[in-house]
Design an enzyme around this catalytic site. Sequence first.
Site, short mmCIF file in Angstrom:
data_model
loop_
_atom_site.label_atom_id
_atom_site.label_comp_id
_atom_site.label_asym_id
_atom_site.label_seq_id
_atom_site.Cartn_x
_atom_site.Cartn_y
_atom_site.Cartn_z
N LYS A 141 0.77 -1.13 0.16
CA LYS A 141 0.01 0.00 -0.06
C LYS A 141 0.94 1.13 0.13
O LYS A 141 0.72 2.29 -0.67
CB LYS A 141 -0.84 0.00 1.20
N ARG A 170 -9.71 0.49 9.53
CA ARG A 170 -9.16 -0.79 9.75
C ARG A 170 -10.19 -1.87 10.81
O ARG A 170 -10.05 -2.94 10.88
CB ARG A 170 -7.72 -0.72 10.75
N ARG A 230 11.53 -5.43 4.86
CA ARG A 230 11.34 -3.93 4.59
C ARG A 230 12.44 -3.35 5.34
O ARG A 230 12.45 -3.41 6.50
CB ARG A 230 9.91 -3.80 5.15
N ARG A 281 11.75 -1.16 10.91
CA ARG A 281 10.65 -0.92 11.75
C ARG A 281 10.51 -1.59 12.78
O ARG A 281 10.69 -2.98 12.83
CB ARG A 281 9.16 -0.63 11.16
N ARG A 326 0.24 -8.78 14.07
CA ARG A 326 -0.43 -7.56 12.84
C ARG A 326 -1.37 -8.31 11.86
O ARG A 326 -2.44 -8.08 11.54
CB ARG A 326 0.74 -6.87 12.24
P1 ADP Z 1 2.36 -1.67 3.26
O1 ADP Z 1 2.29 -0.28 3.06
O2 ADP Z 1 0.97 -2.20 2.60
O3 ADP Z 1 2.35 -2.47 4.85
P2 ADP Z 1 4.69 -1.59 1.61
O4 ADP Z 1 4.40 -0.91 0.60
O5 ADP Z 1 5.53 -0.97 2.72
O6 ADP Z 1 3.37 -2.23 2.36
O7 ADP Z 1 5.55 -2.93 1.05
C1 ADP Z 1 6.03 -3.82 2.36
C2 ADP Z 1 7.47 -4.30 1.66
O8 ADP Z 1 7.34 -5.00 0.44
C3 ADP Z 1 8.50 -3.26 1.60
O9 ADP Z 1 9.67 -3.72 1.82
C4 ADP Z 1 8.53 -3.25 -0.40
O10 ADP Z 1 9.44 -2.68 -0.38
C5 ADP Z 1 8.08 -4.54 -0.69
N1 ADP Z 1 7.41 -4.51 -1.80
C6 ADP Z 1 6.35 -3.65 -2.00
N2 ADP Z 1 5.74 -4.12 -3.20
C7 ADP Z 1 6.20 -5.16 -3.71
C8 ADP Z 1 6.08 -6.01 -4.70
N3 ADP Z 1 5.04 -5.91 -5.57
N4 ADP Z 1 6.97 -7.18 -4.60
C9 ADP Z 1 7.89 -7.38 -3.82
N5 ADP Z 1 8.16 -6.62 -2.88
C10 ADP Z 1 7.24 -5.39 -2.81
P1 AMP Z 2 0.83 0.57 9.13
O1 AMP Z 2 2.02 1.51 8.78
O2 AMP Z 2 -0.29 0.76 8.62
O3 AMP Z 2 1.33 -1.02 9.06
O4 AMP Z 2 0.47 0.76 10.80
C1 AMP Z 2 1.25 0.42 11.89
C2 AMP Z 2 0.53 0.51 13.10
O5 AMP Z 2 -0.07 1.68 13.32
C3 AMP Z 2 -0.63 -0.45 13.08
O6 AMP Z 2 -0.02 -1.92 13.62
C4 AMP Z 2 -1.55 -0.15 14.45
O7 AMP Z 2 -0.96 -0.15 15.55
C5 AMP Z 2 -1.23 1.40 14.10
N1 AMP Z 2 -2.44 1.89 12.96
C6 AMP Z 2 -2.31 2.53 11.83
N2 AMP Z 2 -3.39 2.75 11.20
C7 AMP Z 2 -4.29 2.46 11.99
C8 AMP Z 2 -5.72 2.63 12.30
N3 AMP Z 2 -6.29 2.86 11.09
N4 AMP Z 2 -6.58 1.98 13.33
C9 AMP Z 2 -5.71 1.84 14.45
N5 AMP Z 2 -4.59 1.58 14.34
C10 AMP Z 2 -3.70 1.98 13.38
#
Ligand code: ADP
Ligand code: AMP
Length: 210
Positions: free
Chosen positions: A17, A87, A121, A154, A165
Amino acid sequence: MSQQPNVLLLGPPGAGKGTQSANVADEYDIPHVTTGDALRANKDMETEHGTPRSFMEAGELVPDPVVNEIVAEALGDEGYVLDGYPRNEEQVAYLADITTLDAVCLLSVSESELVDRLTGRRVCDECGANYHVEFDQPAEEGVCDECGGELIQREDDTEDTVRERLRVYHETTEPVVEHYREAGVLQEIDGEQAPDAVWDDLRATIDETV
Ligand code: ADP
Ligand code: AMP
């Protein structure tokens, strides 16, 4: 497209995302609104529900009033790509009261791929850009291509917290996906493809929908 779109990107943690939101924001010239980044920037903010940090480090959801307020302040009237919210079903209802969505897109990725993506990541400490130790490496190890910032892992991207999660996602956030599916507005995209292929599908979907 007559005006800038209001786009919602859904998907489990690690679905891509954040990665794809950056493309959407660039393409349509709209802000990327992400509750995760907003909460990370305010981890130690005192609220009547405690600080976000303890919830986030445990992989649990931060209480709704805290997150709803972040979203209400961040959504303007010039379009947005929203990532990480809603969420749960209470957040769905709150969002419906404050805005109208033009496109709702789900990035689908299998569980084993999600664990690999999240534990590998790395994010820029300065600008938040996403990398992966295997799938998306920077030109110089540990250094952000975009701004030269330091790449870090992270605190919630450790395997145990990732599993928690994903459990919270299945229990609490999958009903959100079903809500939009039943409303007939959900567009599903194969998020397991390479990032450029995901982006091609996502852009085509948004262009057809809005
Ligand atoms: P989200 O925001 O949904 O948690 P991220 O965009 O941070 O996901 O992506 C999670 C990890 O996967 C990051 O390390 C990113 O570089 C990697 N990633 C994102 N899209 C792809 C893809 N299509 N194929 C492989 N790795 C990806
Ligand atoms: P994310 O960066 O989207 O993976 O979110 C990281 C963490 O932030 C989650 O595991 C939750 O603890 C908190 N968080 C992010 N978005 C929300 C939401 N919409 N509602 C509640 N907690 C959230």
